[in-house]
Motif scaffolding. Structure first.
Motif, mmCIF file in Angstrom:
data_model
loop_
_atom_site.group_PDB
_atom_site.id
_atom_site.type_symbol
_atom_site.label_atom_id
_atom_site.label_comp_id
_atom_site.label_asym_id
_atom_site.label_seq_id
_atom_site.Cartn_x
_atom_site.Cartn_y
_atom_site.Cartn_z
ATOM 1 N N LEU A 64 58.361 -34.777 -6.909
ATOM 2 C CA LEU A 64 59.730 -34.589 -6.529
ATOM 3 C C LEU A 64 60.161 -34.434 -5.254
ATOM 4 C CD1 LEU A 64 60.380 -31.923 -9.693
ATOM 5 C CD2 LEU A 64 61.615 -34.253 -9.473
ATOM 6 N N ALA A 82 69.262 -32.499 -6.342
ATOM 7 C CA ALA A 82 68.957 -32.346 -7.626
ATOM 8 C C ALA A 82 67.371 -32.320 -7.684
ATOM 9 C CB ALA A 82 69.550 -33.271 -8.628
ATOM 10 N N SER A 83 66.773 -33.277 -7.099
ATOM 11 C CA SER A 83 65.252 -33.302 -7.072
ATOM 12 C C SER A 83 64.698 -31.827 -6.310
ATOM 13 C CB SER A 83 64.629 -34.545 -6.131
ATOM 14 O OG SER A 83 65.134 -35.763 -7.292
ATOM 15 N N GLU A 85 66.052 -28.960 -6.260
ATOM 16 C CA GLU A 85 66.305 -27.828 -7.181
ATOM 17 C C GLU A 85 65.112 -28.068 -8.247
ATOM 18 O OE1 GLU A 85 67.306 -24.359 -8.380
ATOM 19 O OE2 GLU A 85 68.083 -25.344 -6.636
ATOM 20 N N ARG A 86 64.800 -29.129 -8.877
ATOM 21 C CA ARG A 86 64.018 -29.243 -10.182
ATOM 22 C C ARG A 86 62.644 -28.945 -9.418
ATOM 23 N NH1 ARG A 86 62.056 -34.450 -12.962
ATOM 24 N NH2 ARG A 86 60.755 -33.545 -14.509
ATOM 25 N N GLU A 89 62.071 -25.233 -9.066
ATOM 26 C CA GLU A 89 61.735 -24.692 -10.507
ATOM 27 C C GLU A 89 60.227 -24.813 -10.881
ATOM 28 O OE1 GLU A 89 64.442 -26.567 -13.086
ATOM 29 O OE2 GLU A 89 66.352 -25.569 -11.933
#
Length: 186
Positions: A64, A82-83, A85-86, A89
């Protein structure tokens, strides 16, 4: 192409966590020369069923991170975010997650520079620099300092920025990173 990546991921040596991490680390050098290819490799690692058994949280975080970098370089800033944020996580599940989160902070700082958001870039860059320094990650700390000096330069703090650029050029050269050394003084 996607077909080449799929064939590459069928290699038995890549059926382990170590093999996938080695592939991703070796592929990082594509960031400045072929970011679209780096994105394909990262996507392959994230999606290929052939490597699902070896796709640990550590592998997912690095994939990621590489995808976020590649998307930023190809201009897909929302995809990069988006990458990031993922990746944050998933990084939370790692034993040493603070360092990984700092890497995502640095990438997001770069995205903020690209989006003309210098205050947000400075905050994230400063935070990342502190973590890199604490973990002894000299190379990433140098890049964070370079980012912060570039922000100083953009905000009119020219002498302060030039002083840092000269210092960084010497440090990059001492590490054998001639390309970054030249970039720091240009």
């Amino acid at each position: 192409s996607g077909v080449e990546v799929a064939q590459l991921l069928r290699e038995p040596s890549l059926g382990t966590e170590e093999g996938l991490l080695a592939l991703l680390r070796a592929s990082h050098r594509l960031l400045n020369v072929d970011p679209a290819r780096l994105r394909e490799i990262a996507n392959g690692v994230l999606e290929a069923p052939e490597v699902s058994a070896a796709r640990t949280n550590a592998v997912v975080v690095v994939a990621l991170r590489e995808r976020a970098n590649a998307l930023r370089r190809t201009g897909d800033l929302p995809g990069s975010l988006a990458s990031i944020e993922r990746g944050r996580e998933v990084a939370q599940r790692l034993v040493v997650f603070e360092h990984e989160l700092a890497i995502f902070d640095y990438i997001e700082a770069c995205v903020n520079v690209d989006q003309s958001r210098p205050e947000a870039a400075r905050a994230l860059g400063t935070k990342a620099l502190a973590v890199f320094s604490r973990f002894g990650d000299k190379r990433r700390a140098l890049y964070a300092r370079l980012l912060l000096a570039a922000l100083d330069d953009q905000s009119g703090k020219l002498e302060q920025a030039r002083s840092v650029f000269r210092s960084l050029a010497d440090e990059f050269a001492a590490m054998g990173d001639e390309a970054s050394a030249v970039g720091a003084i240009q």
